[in-house]
Design a protein around this motif. Structure first.
Motif, PDB file in Angstrom:
ATOM      1  N   MET A   1      31.066  29.025  48.277  1.00 44.03           N
ATOM      2  CA  MET A   1      32.141  29.740  48.929  1.00 44.03           C
ATOM      3  C   MET A   1      31.637  31.090  49.408  1.00 44.03           C
ATOM      4  SD  MET A   1      35.837  30.647  47.328  1.00 44.03           S
ATOM      5  CE  MET A   1      36.116  32.374  47.077  1.00 44.03           C
ATOM      6  N   ASN A   2      31.900  31.396  50.649  1.00 45.34           N
ATOM      7  CA  ASN A   2      31.568  32.708  51.206  1.00 45.34           C
ATOM      8  C   ASN A   2      32.772  33.627  51.060  1.00 45.34           C
ATOM      9  OD1 ASN A   2      29.017  31.930  52.083  1.00 45.34           O
ATOM     10  ND2 ASN A   2      29.815  31.136  53.997  1.00 45.34           N
ATOM     11  N   THR A   3      32.505  34.863  50.724  1.00 45.45           N
ATOM     12  CA  THR A   3      33.567  35.855  50.680  1.00 45.45           C
ATOM     13  C   THR A   3      33.198  37.008  51.598  1.00 45.45           C
ATOM     14  OG1 THR A   3      32.589  36.935  48.759  1.00 45.45           O
ATOM     15  CG2 THR A   3      34.260  35.285  48.321  1.00 45.45           C
ATOM     16  N   GLY A  37      44.789  32.362  49.715  1.00 43.06           N
ATOM     17  CA  GLY A  37      43.439  32.709  50.126  1.00 43.06           C
ATOM     18  C   GLY A  37      43.096  34.179  49.953  1.00 43.06           C
ATOM     19  N   LEU A  39      42.231  37.037  47.833  1.00 44.38           N
ATOM     20  CA  LEU A  39      41.807  37.381  46.473  1.00 44.38           C
ATOM     21  C   LEU A  39      42.339  38.746  46.085  1.00 44.38           C
ATOM     22  CD1 LEU A  39      38.106  36.156  46.656  1.00 44.38           C
ATOM     23  CD2 LEU A  39      40.111  34.923  45.784  1.00 44.38           C
TER      24      LEU A  39
END
Length: 57
Positions: A1-3, A37, A39
């Motif tokens: 997962m990219n943040t 979605g 955070l």
């Protein structure tokens, strides 16, 4: 997962920051809260400039 992070600096018309905040609280705050979605989401006021709002997620 990219943040990643998004940082936005709003400059309101002089003296209109409270009006912009009211619109954000009515329309955007519920949408942000309902989005799994996100955070983290912060909506902040600049103490040095009464016409600036910063938002980051």
């Amino acid at each position: 997962m990219n943040t990643f992070a998004v940082i936005i600096k709003h400059k309101t018309q002089p003296g209109k920051r409270d009006e912009v905040r009211a619109v954000w609280e009515k329309h955007m705050a519920p949408a942000v809260a309902a989005n799994p979605g996100h955070l983290a989401y912060f909506y902040c006021f600049d103490n040095a400039d009464p016409d600036v709002i910063c938002a980051f997620q």
